[in-house]
Design an enzyme around this catalytic site. Sequence first.
Site, PDB file in Angstrom:
ATOM      1  N   HIS A  61      91.521 -46.519   6.019  1.00 39.00           N
ATOM      2  CA  HIS A  61      89.860 -46.941   5.546  1.00 39.00           C
ATOM      3  C   HIS A  61      90.074 -48.016   4.593  1.00 39.00           C
ATOM      4  O   HIS A  61      90.984 -48.439   4.031  1.00 39.00           O
ATOM      5  CB  HIS A  61      89.181 -45.588   5.384  1.00 39.00           C
ATOM      6  CG  HIS A  61      89.486 -44.559   6.608  1.00 39.00           C
ATOM      7  ND1 HIS A  61      88.728 -44.403   7.704  1.00 39.00           N
ATOM      8  CD2 HIS A  61      90.537 -43.463   6.418  1.00 39.00           C
ATOM      9  CE1 HIS A  61      89.339 -43.445   8.315  1.00 39.00           C
ATOM     10  NE2 HIS A  61      90.044 -42.864   7.806  1.00 39.00           N
ATOM     11  N   GLU A 232      98.186 -37.201   8.364  1.00 39.08           N
ATOM     12  CA  GLU A 232      97.071 -36.360   7.579  1.00 39.08           C
ATOM     13  C   GLU A 232      97.477 -35.562   6.653  1.00 39.08           C
ATOM     14  O   GLU A 232      98.083 -34.590   7.060  1.00 39.08           O
ATOM     15  CB  GLU A 232      95.927 -35.760   8.771  1.00 39.08           C
ATOM     16  CG  GLU A 232      95.671 -36.554   9.996  1.00 39.08           C
ATOM     17  CD  GLU A 232      94.452 -37.270   9.482  1.00 39.08           C
ATOM     18  OE1 GLU A 232      93.944 -37.373   8.296  1.00 39.08           O
ATOM     19  OE2 GLU A 232      94.004 -38.102  10.484  1.00 39.08           O
TER      20      GLU A 232
HETATM   21 ZN   LIG Z   1      91.331 -41.095   8.167  1.00 37.79          ZN
END
Ligand SMILES: [Zn+2]
Length: 267
Positions: A61, A232
């Site tokens: 991001h 993640e």
């Molecule tokens: Zn992400």
Amino acid sequence: VRALAVLLALVLTAGCSSAPEPAAPASRSARPSTSPTVAPTRSPAPTPPLAGRVVVLDPGHQLGNGRYPAETNRLVPAGGFRKPCNTTGASTDAGYPEATFTWAVSRRVARGLEALGARVVLTRDRNSARAWGPCVDKRGRAGNSGADLKLSIHADGSYSADAHGFHVITPPARAPWTDDIAAPSRRLALVVRRELQGAGFAYATYIGDDGLDVRSDLGTLNLSDVPTVMVELGNMRSPLDARVMTAASGRTRYADALVAAVRAYLR
Ligand SMILES: [Zn+2]
């Protein structure tokens, strides 16, 4: 003796570039004749373990994505289909953004890998509320001009009850996109999982299979021609994980584990 002299001359020449090159006989006569000295063994500087390696780090991001909806929602190629350029990413309940977390961890990983001799390429050069992107197609191709591997660093944002822990995502063997990188990417995922677990992090409780997941919908993985995983590191909506992510010491633990994983994989 002549062979020794030649050898000595070679050692002297190779080991000391600024010294004039003495002719072999002169150099021999300049030495004490009783104790033929051998040039001090100068071991070459040890080659750093990741010298010559190129690692792409993809901090998930960008902090300003939410302020640029048109740019962020624009559809881009993602591996046989199109997908929005990017998303805003997750955040903790207290508002610590995923983009800032992934940026901080990625920079620490970069420093660690560079200290081991690797060349590191980041897919973005800042974390700024006035910036957006890059899009997933660019992130996807970021390693394709010769990197050894690409690590995409993210954190999740699940509201499932008690959802916490990390998981590592790999692409499936899907022709013509990722059939060539599925196997090495899985090997990379296993090493990443092992190092994160060794650093005390738990497998995700809410997704995947023992900390591993396979997805074909991620442009960042689909467009890669080099081994790649998306990790993640935890669930930002979990108070447990958020406490680790928002602490510098926690981010260092994540980063050290990722550095160890890259080193082990490339060895
Ligand atoms: Zn992400």
